[in-house]
Write a protein that holds these residues in place. Structure first.
Motif, PDB file in Angstrom:
ATOM      1  N   ARG A 132       0.803  -1.213   0.000  1.00  0.00           N
ATOM      2  CA  ARG A 132       0.000   0.000   0.000  1.00  0.00           C
ATOM      3  C   ARG A 132       0.842   1.273   0.000  1.00  0.00           C
ATOM      4  O   ARG A 132       0.440   2.303  -0.568  1.00  0.00           O
ATOM      5  N   GLN A 133       2.013   1.244   0.637  1.00  0.00           N
ATOM      6  CA  GLN A 133       2.792   2.468   0.788  1.00  0.00           C
ATOM      7  C   GLN A 133       3.144   3.121  -0.550  1.00  0.00           C
ATOM      8  O   GLN A 133       2.940   4.334  -0.724  1.00  0.00           O
ATOM      9  N   ARG A 136       0.003   4.566  -2.349  1.00  0.00           N
ATOM     10  CA  ARG A 136      -0.433   5.861  -1.809  1.00  0.00           C
ATOM     11  C   ARG A 136       0.475   6.987  -2.298  1.00  0.00           C
ATOM     12  O   ARG A 136       0.009   8.101  -2.569  1.00  0.00           O
ATOM     13  N   THR A 139      -0.475   8.185  -5.701  1.00  0.00           N
ATOM     14  CA  THR A 139      -1.846   8.669  -5.834  1.00  0.00           C
ATOM     15  C   THR A 139      -1.849  10.181  -5.635  1.00  0.00           C
ATOM     16  O   THR A 139      -1.396  10.686  -4.607  1.00  0.00           O
ATOM     17  N   LEU A 144      -4.705   7.139  -8.950  1.00  0.00           N
ATOM     18  CA  LEU A 144      -3.411   6.474  -9.094  1.00  0.00           C
ATOM     19  C   LEU A 144      -2.810   6.922 -10.417  1.00  0.00           C
ATOM     20  O   LEU A 144      -3.322   6.602 -11.486  1.00  0.00           O
ATOM     21  N   GLU A 220       0.186  15.615   3.346  1.00  0.00           N
ATOM     22  CA  GLU A 220      -0.680  15.660   2.165  1.00  0.00           C
ATOM     23  C   GLU A 220      -0.713  17.050   1.529  1.00  0.00           C
ATOM     24  O   GLU A 220      -0.635  17.178   0.308  1.00  0.00           O
TER      25      GLU A 220
END
Length: 430
Positions: A132-133, A136, A139, A144, A220
Protein backbone atom coordinates in the motif's frame (compact mmCIF):
# COMPACT_ATOMS: atom_id res chain seq x y z
CA UNK A 1 30.37 -14.17 1.62
CA UNK A 2 27.82 -15.41 -0.90
CA UNK A 3 28.78 -16.66 -4.30
CA UNK A 4 27.95 -14.68 -7.40
CA UNK A 5 24.52 -15.64 -8.71
CA UNK A 6 23.78 -16.97 -12.18
CA UNK A 7 21.70 -13.84 -12.75
CA UNK A 8 24.65 -11.54 -12.13
CA UNK A 9 26.79 -13.54 -14.53
CA UNK A 10 24.09 -13.21 -17.19
CA UNK A 11 23.91 -9.47 -16.58
CA UNK A 12 27.67 -9.10 -16.83
CA UNK A 13 27.68 -10.86 -20.19
CA UNK A 14 24.82 -8.72 -21.44
CA UNK A 15 26.61 -5.51 -20.54
CA UNK A 16 28.97 -6.00 -23.46
CA UNK A 17 26.06 -5.40 -25.81
CA UNK A 18 23.87 -3.14 -23.75
CA UNK A 19 22.94 0.45 -24.50
CA UNK A 20 25.23 3.41 -23.93
CA UNK A 21 24.16 5.51 -20.97
CA UNK A 22 22.55 8.81 -21.97
CA UNK A 23 21.97 7.89 -25.62
CA UNK A 24 18.83 7.05 -27.57
CA UNK A 25 18.98 3.55 -29.06
CA UNK A 26 16.04 4.05 -31.37
CA UNK A 27 18.16 4.33 -34.51
CA UNK A 28 20.09 1.16 -33.61
CA UNK A 29 17.20 -1.04 -32.50
CA UNK A 30 14.25 -0.12 -34.72
CA UNK A 31 12.54 -3.29 -35.88
CA UNK A 32 9.23 -1.71 -36.74
CA UNK A 33 7.37 -2.47 -39.91
CA UNK A 34 4.26 -4.19 -41.19
CA UNK A 35 1.94 -2.64 -38.61
CA UNK A 36 4.27 -3.02 -35.64
CA UNK A 37 3.79 -0.55 -32.78
CA UNK A 38 6.99 1.18 -31.65
CA UNK A 39 6.73 1.94 -27.95
CA UNK A 40 9.16 4.51 -26.51
CA UNK A 41 10.28 3.92 -22.92
CA UNK A 42 12.59 6.20 -20.91
CA UNK A 43 14.29 5.75 -17.54
CA UNK A 44 17.46 6.66 -15.65
CA UNK A 45 19.97 4.10 -14.45
CA UNK A 46 23.39 2.50 -14.47
CA UNK A 47 24.67 -0.07 -17.00
CA UNK A 48 23.47 -2.89 -14.74
CA UNK A 49 19.95 -1.42 -14.84
CA UNK A 50 20.06 -1.09 -18.62
CA UNK A 51 21.00 -4.76 -18.95
CA UNK A 52 18.17 -6.06 -16.79
CA UNK A 53 15.65 -3.86 -18.62
CA UNK A 54 16.86 -5.43 -21.86
CA UNK A 55 15.86 -8.79 -20.36
CA UNK A 56 12.48 -7.38 -19.36
CA UNK A 57 11.82 -5.94 -22.81
CA UNK A 58 12.85 -9.17 -24.51
CA UNK A 59 10.40 -11.15 -22.35
CA UNK A 60 7.59 -8.66 -23.03
CA UNK A 61 8.12 -8.67 -26.79
CA UNK A 62 8.18 -12.46 -27.06
CA UNK A 63 4.50 -12.64 -26.31
CA UNK A 64 3.64 -9.52 -28.30
CA UNK A 65 5.26 -9.70 -31.77
CA UNK A 66 3.48 -6.55 -32.91
CA UNK A 67 5.00 -4.33 -30.20
CA UNK A 68 8.61 -3.15 -30.23
CA UNK A 69 9.83 -1.38 -27.09
CA UNK A 70 12.60 1.09 -27.77
CA UNK A 71 14.31 2.24 -24.54
CA UNK A 72 16.30 5.36 -23.88
CA UNK A 73 18.33 5.28 -20.67
CA UNK A 74 19.86 8.33 -18.99
CA UNK A 75 22.80 8.39 -16.63
CA UNK A 76 21.02 10.55 -14.05
CA UNK A 77 17.46 11.35 -13.03
CA UNK A 78 18.22 15.02 -13.71
CA UNK A 79 18.97 14.23 -17.34
CA UNK A 80 15.79 12.17 -17.59
CA UNK A 81 13.59 14.89 -16.10
CA UNK A 82 15.08 17.56 -18.35
CA UNK A 83 14.47 15.33 -21.37
CA UNK A 84 10.87 14.76 -20.29
CA UNK A 85 10.27 18.49 -19.84
CA UNK A 86 11.67 19.16 -23.31
CA UNK A 87 9.77 16.32 -24.99
CA UNK A 88 6.45 17.29 -23.42
CA UNK A 89 6.97 20.92 -24.42
CA UNK A 90 7.75 19.80 -27.95
CA UNK A 91 4.73 17.52 -28.20
CA UNK A 92 6.77 14.33 -28.60
CA UNK A 93 6.80 12.59 -25.20
CA UNK A 94 7.78 8.96 -24.62
CA UNK A 95 4.89 6.53 -24.21
CA UNK A 96 6.13 5.18 -20.86
CA UNK A 97 8.67 6.55 -18.40
CA UNK A 98 9.92 5.62 -14.93
CA UNK A 99 9.94 8.31 -12.22
CA UNK A 100 10.42 8.50 -8.46
CA UNK A 101 7.32 9.41 -6.44
CA UNK A 102 9.04 12.60 -5.26
CA UNK A 103 9.24 13.85 -8.85
CA UNK A 104 6.15 12.83 -10.83
CA UNK A 105 3.56 15.33 -9.55
CA UNK A 106 5.14 18.23 -11.43
CA UNK A 107 4.11 16.42 -14.61
CA UNK A 108 0.61 15.68 -13.31
CA UNK A 109 -0.07 19.36 -12.68
CA UNK A 110 1.14 20.14 -16.20
CA UNK A 111 -1.40 17.68 -17.60
CA UNK A 112 1.38 15.48 -18.98
CA UNK A 113 0.54 12.20 -17.24
CA UNK A 114 -2.46 10.01 -17.98
CA UNK A 115 -3.66 8.42 -14.70
CA UNK A 116 -2.81 4.75 -14.95
CA UNK A 117 -5.59 3.47 -12.68
CA UNK A 118 -8.32 3.03 -15.34
CA UNK A 119 -5.83 1.42 -17.73
CA UNK A 120 -4.88 -1.14 -15.09
CA UNK A 121 -8.50 -2.19 -14.73
CA UNK A 122 -8.49 -2.97 -18.46
CA UNK A 123 -5.34 -5.07 -17.99
CA UNK A 124 -6.83 -7.04 -15.11
CA UNK A 125 -4.29 -5.74 -12.57
CA UNK A 126 -5.30 -6.36 -8.94
CA UNK A 127 -3.90 -3.49 -6.88
CA UNK A 128 -4.63 -5.37 -3.66
CA UNK A 129 -1.62 -7.54 -4.49
CA UNK A 130 0.73 -4.54 -4.14
CA UNK A 131 2.16 -2.95 -1.03
CA UNK A 132 0.00 0.00 0.00
CA UNK A 133 2.79 2.47 0.79
CA UNK A 134 4.00 3.03 -2.80
CA UNK A 135 0.46 3.00 -4.16
CA UNK A 136 -0.43 5.86 -1.81
CA UNK A 137 2.71 7.72 -2.84
CA UNK A 138 1.72 7.54 -6.50
CA UNK A 139 -1.85 8.67 -5.83
CA UNK A 140 -2.34 12.37 -6.58
CA UNK A 141 -5.64 14.27 -6.66
CA UNK A 142 -7.36 11.05 -5.66
CA UNK A 143 -6.13 9.08 -8.69
CA UNK A 144 -3.41 6.47 -9.09
CA UNK A 145 -1.12 8.26 -11.53
CA UNK A 146 1.72 5.73 -11.99
CA UNK A 147 2.17 2.03 -11.16
CA UNK A 148 4.91 1.50 -8.55
CA UNK A 149 7.71 -0.81 -9.58
CA UNK A 150 9.60 -1.00 -6.27
CA UNK A 151 9.34 -0.28 -2.56
CA UNK A 152 12.85 0.25 -1.19
CA UNK A 153 13.82 1.78 2.15
CA UNK A 154 16.83 3.55 3.59
CA UNK A 155 19.24 1.05 5.20
CA UNK A 156 22.77 0.83 6.56
CA UNK A 157 25.29 -0.92 4.31
CA UNK A 158 28.21 -2.23 6.37
CA UNK A 159 31.61 -3.74 5.65
CA UNK A 160 32.18 -7.09 7.38
CA UNK A 161 35.97 -6.95 7.17
CA UNK A 162 36.17 -3.50 8.79
CA UNK A 163 33.75 -4.53 11.52
CA UNK A 164 35.85 -7.61 12.31
CA UNK A 165 39.08 -5.60 12.37
CA UNK A 166 37.51 -3.17 14.84
CA UNK A 167 36.27 -6.03 17.00
CA UNK A 168 32.63 -5.10 16.42
CA UNK A 169 29.59 -7.34 16.32
CA UNK A 170 27.27 -7.04 13.29
CA UNK A 171 24.58 -4.37 13.67
CA UNK A 172 21.59 -5.80 15.50
CA UNK A 173 17.93 -4.94 14.84
CA UNK A 174 16.79 -2.24 17.21
CA UNK A 175 20.24 -0.73 17.75
CA UNK A 176 20.11 2.78 19.16
CA UNK A 177 21.41 6.07 17.82
CA UNK A 178 24.15 6.02 20.44
CA UNK A 179 25.18 2.47 19.49
CA UNK A 180 25.26 3.58 15.87
CA UNK A 181 27.40 6.57 16.79
CA UNK A 182 29.84 4.54 18.89
CA UNK A 183 30.14 1.99 16.07
CA UNK A 184 31.01 4.76 13.61
CA UNK A 185 33.62 6.13 16.01
CA UNK A 186 35.19 2.69 16.48
CA UNK A 187 35.44 2.27 12.68
CA UNK A 188 37.13 5.64 12.14
CA UNK A 189 40.90 6.06 11.97
CA UNK A 190 43.93 5.20 9.88
CA UNK A 191 42.50 6.80 6.75
CA UNK A 192 39.10 5.13 7.24
CA UNK A 193 35.77 6.69 8.12
CA UNK A 194 33.02 4.98 10.06
CA UNK A 195 30.08 6.44 8.14
CA UNK A 196 29.07 7.77 4.78
CA UNK A 197 25.91 9.90 4.76
CA UNK A 198 24.81 12.52 2.28
CA UNK A 199 23.84 16.00 3.42
CA UNK A 200 20.32 15.68 2.08
CA UNK A 201 16.70 15.83 3.13
CA UNK A 202 16.05 12.15 2.27
CA UNK A 203 18.81 11.21 4.74
CA UNK A 204 17.61 13.61 7.44
CA UNK A 205 13.88 12.77 7.27
CA UNK A 206 14.00 9.26 8.81
CA UNK A 207 16.00 10.58 11.76
CA UNK A 208 13.44 13.37 12.31
CA UNK A 209 10.65 10.78 12.32
CA UNK A 210 12.77 8.48 14.49
CA UNK A 211 13.07 11.25 17.06
CA UNK A 212 9.28 11.55 17.13
CA UNK A 213 9.16 14.67 14.98
CA UNK A 214 7.69 15.69 11.64
CA UNK A 215 9.43 17.07 8.57
CA UNK A 216 6.50 19.23 7.43
CA UNK A 217 3.26 20.44 8.96
CA UNK A 218 1.03 18.26 6.73
CA UNK A 219 2.35 15.49 4.49
CA UNK A 220 -0.68 15.66 2.17
CA UNK A 221 -0.86 19.46 1.85
CA UNK A 222 2.31 20.92 3.36
CA UNK A 223 2.73 24.65 3.88
CA UNK A 224 6.07 24.70 5.71
CA UNK A 225 8.86 22.69 7.31
CA UNK A 226 8.64 21.89 11.02
CA UNK A 227 12.36 21.47 11.69
CA UNK A 228 12.21 24.02 14.52
CA UNK A 229 10.59 21.52 16.91
CA UNK A 230 12.69 19.91 19.68
CA UNK A 231 12.39 16.49 18.02
CA UNK A 232 13.52 17.66 14.58
CA UNK A 233 16.31 19.73 16.12
CA UNK A 234 17.50 16.61 17.98
CA UNK A 235 17.80 14.76 14.66
CA UNK A 236 19.67 17.62 13.03
CA UNK A 237 22.05 17.92 15.95
CA UNK A 238 22.72 14.19 15.90
CA UNK A 239 23.62 14.03 12.20
CA UNK A 240 25.61 17.26 12.21
CA UNK A 241 27.42 16.08 15.34
CA UNK A 242 28.55 12.92 13.58
CA UNK A 243 30.23 15.12 10.98
CA UNK A 244 31.56 18.04 13.02
CA UNK A 245 32.12 16.67 16.51
CA UNK A 246 32.86 12.99 15.97
CA UNK A 247 34.60 13.28 12.59
CA UNK A 248 33.25 9.91 11.43
CA UNK A 249 32.02 11.24 8.04
CA UNK A 250 34.40 12.15 5.18
CA UNK A 251 35.02 15.87 4.74
CA UNK A 252 34.07 17.90 1.67
CA UNK A 253 37.68 17.68 0.51
CA UNK A 254 37.58 13.90 0.91
CA UNK A 255 34.34 13.68 -1.06
CA UNK A 256 35.66 15.89 -3.84
CA UNK A 257 38.41 13.33 -4.35
CA UNK A 258 36.24 10.23 -4.00
CA UNK A 259 32.45 9.90 -3.54
CA UNK A 260 30.77 7.80 -0.86
CA UNK A 261 29.90 4.82 -3.08
CA UNK A 262 33.49 4.58 -4.33
CA UNK A 263 34.85 4.88 -0.80
CA UNK A 264 32.61 2.05 0.36
CA UNK A 265 33.61 -0.26 -2.49
CA UNK A 266 37.27 0.60 -1.82
CA UNK A 267 36.95 -0.47 1.81
CA UNK A 268 37.33 3.07 3.19
CA UNK A 269 33.89 3.33 4.80
CA UNK A 270 32.63 1.11 7.58
CA UNK A 271 28.97 2.03 7.02
CA UNK A 272 27.02 3.79 4.31
CA UNK A 273 23.40 4.98 4.27
CA UNK A 274 21.55 4.32 1.03
CA UNK A 275 18.55 2.61 -0.57
CA UNK A 276 18.51 -0.60 -2.61
CA UNK A 277 19.95 1.23 -5.63
CA UNK A 278 23.57 0.44 -4.72
CA UNK A 279 23.17 -3.35 -4.55
CA UNK A 280 23.95 -4.06 -8.25
CA UNK A 281 27.23 -2.10 -8.19
CA UNK A 282 28.35 -3.55 -4.85
CA UNK A 283 27.68 -7.09 -6.08
CA UNK A 284 30.13 -6.57 -8.91
CA UNK A 285 33.09 -5.59 -6.67
CA UNK A 286 35.44 -8.52 -6.19
CA UNK A 287 36.49 -8.99 -2.58
CA UNK A 288 33.93 -6.61 -1.08
CA UNK A 289 32.31 -8.39 1.88
CA UNK A 290 29.20 -6.46 2.87
CA UNK A 291 25.67 -6.69 4.14
CA UNK A 292 22.76 -4.43 5.11
CA UNK A 293 21.17 -3.54 8.45
CA UNK A 294 18.17 -1.45 9.49
CA UNK A 295 18.53 2.17 10.49
CA UNK A 296 19.26 2.81 14.17
CA UNK A 297 16.23 3.52 16.32
CA UNK A 298 15.51 6.73 18.21
CA UNK A 299 12.26 7.06 20.15
CA UNK A 300 10.42 5.51 17.18
CA UNK A 301 11.15 3.04 14.37
CA UNK A 302 11.17 4.81 10.99
CA UNK A 303 12.62 4.66 7.51
CA UNK A 304 12.04 6.46 4.20
CA UNK A 305 10.13 5.15 1.20
CA UNK A 306 12.09 5.00 -2.05
CA UNK A 307 9.86 4.06 -4.99
CA UNK A 308 9.75 4.48 -8.75
CA UNK A 309 6.66 4.08 -10.90
CA UNK A 310 5.75 3.46 -14.52
CA UNK A 311 3.96 6.55 -15.84
CA UNK A 312 2.03 6.96 -19.11
CA UNK A 313 2.17 10.13 -21.18
CA UNK A 314 -1.25 11.71 -21.69
CA UNK A 315 -0.33 12.48 -25.31
CA UNK A 316 1.60 9.27 -25.96
CA UNK A 317 1.15 7.69 -29.37
CA UNK A 318 0.24 4.21 -28.10
CA UNK A 319 -1.72 4.30 -24.82
CA UNK A 320 -2.98 0.70 -25.07
CA UNK A 321 0.48 -0.74 -25.72
CA UNK A 322 1.95 1.49 -23.03
CA UNK A 323 -0.54 0.16 -20.48
CA UNK A 324 0.25 -3.42 -21.49
CA UNK A 325 3.98 -2.81 -21.00
CA UNK A 326 3.54 -1.11 -17.62
CA UNK A 327 1.28 -3.89 -16.37
CA UNK A 328 3.76 -6.54 -17.51
CA UNK A 329 6.82 -4.74 -16.14
CA UNK A 330 5.22 -4.27 -12.72
CA UNK A 331 3.52 -7.69 -12.77
CA UNK A 332 4.79 -11.04 -11.52
CA UNK A 333 6.90 -11.89 -14.55
CA UNK A 334 8.29 -8.39 -14.98
CA UNK A 335 9.18 -7.82 -11.34
CA UNK A 336 10.70 -11.28 -11.17
CA UNK A 337 13.04 -10.33 -14.00
CA UNK A 338 13.85 -6.90 -12.55
CA UNK A 339 14.68 -8.51 -9.21
CA UNK A 340 17.56 -10.31 -10.89
CA UNK A 341 19.40 -7.02 -11.28
CA UNK A 342 19.50 -6.48 -7.52
CA UNK A 343 18.20 -2.91 -7.47
CA UNK A 344 14.49 -3.65 -7.19
CA UNK A 345 12.59 -4.40 -3.99
CA UNK A 346 9.39 -5.59 -5.68
CA UNK A 347 6.21 -3.65 -4.99
CA UNK A 348 4.23 -6.83 -5.67
CA UNK A 349 3.92 -8.78 -2.41
CA UNK A 350 4.22 -12.24 -3.96
CA UNK A 351 7.46 -11.42 -5.78
CA UNK A 352 8.98 -9.58 -2.80
CA UNK A 353 8.55 -12.72 -0.70
CA UNK A 354 9.85 -15.10 -3.37
CA UNK A 355 13.37 -16.38 -4.17
CA UNK A 356 13.48 -13.89 -7.04
CA UNK A 357 14.14 -11.22 -4.42
CA UNK A 358 15.18 -13.23 -1.38
CA UNK A 359 18.00 -14.82 -3.39
CA UNK A 360 20.23 -16.94 -1.11
CA UNK A 361 23.05 -16.98 -3.66
CA UNK A 362 23.66 -13.23 -3.95
CA UNK A 363 24.48 -10.54 -1.40
CA UNK A 364 23.19 -9.05 0.74
CA UNK A 365 22.35 -11.69 3.33
CA UNK A 366 19.99 -9.18 4.90
CA UNK A 367 17.49 -8.89 2.05
CA UNK A 368 14.73 -9.28 4.63
CA UNK A 369 15.75 -5.91 6.11
CA UNK A 370 14.18 -4.17 3.13
CA UNK A 371 10.90 -6.02 3.60
CA UNK A 372 10.87 -5.46 7.36
CA UNK A 373 11.26 -1.74 6.69
CA UNK A 374 8.00 -1.52 4.76
CA UNK A 375 5.80 -1.55 7.87
CA UNK A 376 7.66 1.45 9.38
CA UNK A 377 8.06 3.30 6.11
CA UNK A 378 7.06 6.94 5.70
CA UNK A 379 7.23 9.32 2.77
CA UNK A 380 7.91 12.95 2.04
CA UNK A 381 5.19 15.12 0.42
CA UNK A 382 4.09 14.67 -3.17
CA UNK A 383 3.84 18.22 -4.52
CA UNK A 384 5.07 19.65 -7.83
CA UNK A 385 7.72 21.90 -6.30
CA UNK A 386 9.22 19.20 -4.07
CA UNK A 387 12.26 18.47 -6.28
CA UNK A 388 13.30 22.13 -6.07
CA UNK A 389 12.52 22.21 -2.34
CA UNK A 390 14.82 19.22 -1.82
CA UNK A 391 17.55 20.85 -3.86
CA UNK A 392 17.50 24.00 -1.74
CA UNK A 393 17.38 22.09 1.53
CA UNK A 394 20.28 19.88 0.46
CA UNK A 395 22.42 22.97 -0.18
CA UNK A 396 21.62 24.30 3.29
CA UNK A 397 22.30 20.95 4.96
CA UNK A 398 25.67 20.79 3.19
CA UNK A 399 26.56 24.09 4.85
CA UNK A 400 25.38 22.75 8.21
CA UNK A 401 27.55 19.66 7.77
CA UNK A 402 30.73 21.32 6.61
CA UNK A 403 30.80 25.11 6.97
CA UNK A 404 32.52 26.35 10.14
CA UNK A 405 30.33 28.67 12.17
CA UNK A 406 27.12 27.73 10.34
CA UNK A 407 24.77 26.70 13.15
CA UNK A 408 21.68 24.52 13.45
CA UNK A 409 19.67 27.70 14.00
CA UNK A 410 21.13 29.15 10.80
CA UNK A 411 20.11 26.04 8.89
CA UNK A 412 16.55 25.91 10.26
CA UNK A 413 15.98 29.59 9.51
CA UNK A 414 17.44 29.32 6.01
CA UNK A 415 15.35 26.25 5.16
CA UNK A 416 12.18 28.07 6.21
CA UNK A 417 13.07 31.20 4.24
CA UNK A 418 14.34 29.46 1.10
CA UNK A 419 11.31 27.17 0.71
CA UNK A 420 8.38 29.38 1.75
CA UNK A 421 7.53 30.55 -1.77
CA UNK A 422 7.87 27.03 -3.18
CA UNK A 423 5.28 25.71 -0.72
CA UNK A 424 2.99 28.60 -1.66
CA UNK A 425 3.50 27.89 -5.36
CA UNK A 426 2.63 24.22 -4.87
CA UNK A 427 -0.53 25.12 -2.96
CA UNK A 428 -1.62 27.43 -5.77
CA UNK A 429 -1.25 24.64 -8.34
CA UNK A 430 -3.52 22.20 -6.46
Amino acid sequence: MKKQSIASVVLAVMLAGSMTIGTDRATATTRAGGGTTVLRFQFAGEPEDAAVYDLLIEAFEKGRPKIDVEPTVYGSKGDLIQSLITSFAGGAPPDVFLLNYREYSQFVTRGAIAPIGPRLDEQGVDLDEYFRQPLRAFTFDGKLQCLPQNVSSLVVYWNRVLFERAGLEPPAPGWTWEEFRQTAIALTGGGLHGLGVEASLPRLAPFVWGAGGEVVDDTERPTRFTLDTPEAREALEFLVGLVRDDGVVPSEVDLAAQDLETRFTAGKLGMFLSSRKDVPAFREVTGLDWDVAPLPVGSEHATLLHSDGFCLARDGDHPDAAAKFAAFAAGRAGQGILSLGGRTVPSLRSVANSPSFLDPTSPPDGDQVFLDGIKIMRRTPVIPTWPEIEERVDEILTRAFYEPGYTIDDAIAAIAAETRELFEEAAAER
